[in-house]
Scaffold this active site. Sequence first.
Site, short mmCIF file in Angstrom:
data_model
loop_
_atom_site.label_atom_id
_atom_site.label_comp_id
_atom_site.label_asym_id
_atom_site.label_seq_id
_atom_site.Cartn_x
_atom_site.Cartn_y
_atom_site.Cartn_z
N CYS A 2 1.10 -0.92 0.02
CA CYS A 2 0.10 -0.46 0.17
C CYS A 2 0.83 1.65 -0.16
O CYS A 2 1.78 1.92 0.79
CB CYS A 2 -1.33 0.21 0.64
SG CYS A 2 -2.47 1.72 1.23
N GLU A 111 -4.29 1.07 -5.94
CA GLU A 111 -3.09 0.08 -6.27
C GLU A 111 -2.21 0.06 -7.58
O GLU A 111 -3.40 0.73 -8.41
CB GLU A 111 -3.12 -0.85 -6.18
CG GLU A 111 -2.12 -2.23 -5.57
CD GLU A 111 -1.18 -1.99 -5.48
OE1 GLU A 111 -0.53 -1.21 -5.60
OE2 GLU A 111 -1.10 -2.08 -3.54
#
Length: 254
Positions: A2, A111
């Site tokens: 992340c 992402e």
Amino acid sequence: MCGRFALTISSADLRDIFSGLDLDDFPARYNIAPTQPILVVIAGEGREQGSNLADRRAVLVRWGLTPAWVKDPKEFPLLINARAETAIGKASFRAAMRHRRVLIPASGFYEWHRPAKESGEKPQAYWIRPRRGGVIAFAGLMETWSSADGSEVDTGAILTTSANAGISAIHDRMPVVIKPEDFSRWLDCKTQEPREVVDLMQPVQDDFFEAIPVSDRVNKVANMGPDLHEPVVIEKLPRQPEKQRPDDGQLSFF
């Protein structure tokens, strides 16, 4: 992993979700990046007797954990994520897993899908949010680093786990999501040892998130507006024509 996330919910709603959290107003943030301040929720020091609210506090920490034993942060890598599978035993995270587990509120995360060059696809950014909306809480760790002159810096990292079936086509890792009914157990470092919360560090159910393709403007920290969440049409590179071998007339991809 992340590497970017957002927190756009109002402070009033956040106070409700975290059961009366003592929290000042704050602006919506659409592009939170490593080294920036992030909001984390920690266990409090005890409420007045008779209160029916959860005992929690909100603090700001720098995103990028520095273990207390590090002598010079400039010579230590920035730990924005911690692998849930190894955090209990890893020196960088062992103390935080035992004593300083936190919740990191988020509206979703970004992402990047980075396909192999030979696939003919371009890298693509995705805004990944709860399918039903609202805010989520990432499992996090907090550590306070003290310098030789006595100054202190609170730092934090997000725990990640293997991606579920809904995210694995984009990336093989995803943040650990703690459900509201498990907030207290995750934050309770006094009675809940790390091995007793391992069951919370699992991928969330496959249909929990939805992934929306967005522009690569999120790559620049200077871009901070709500337009970062606007969907885009995924473009694929044109496939290269197949080459023909002169000796046998058969088609080849090489």
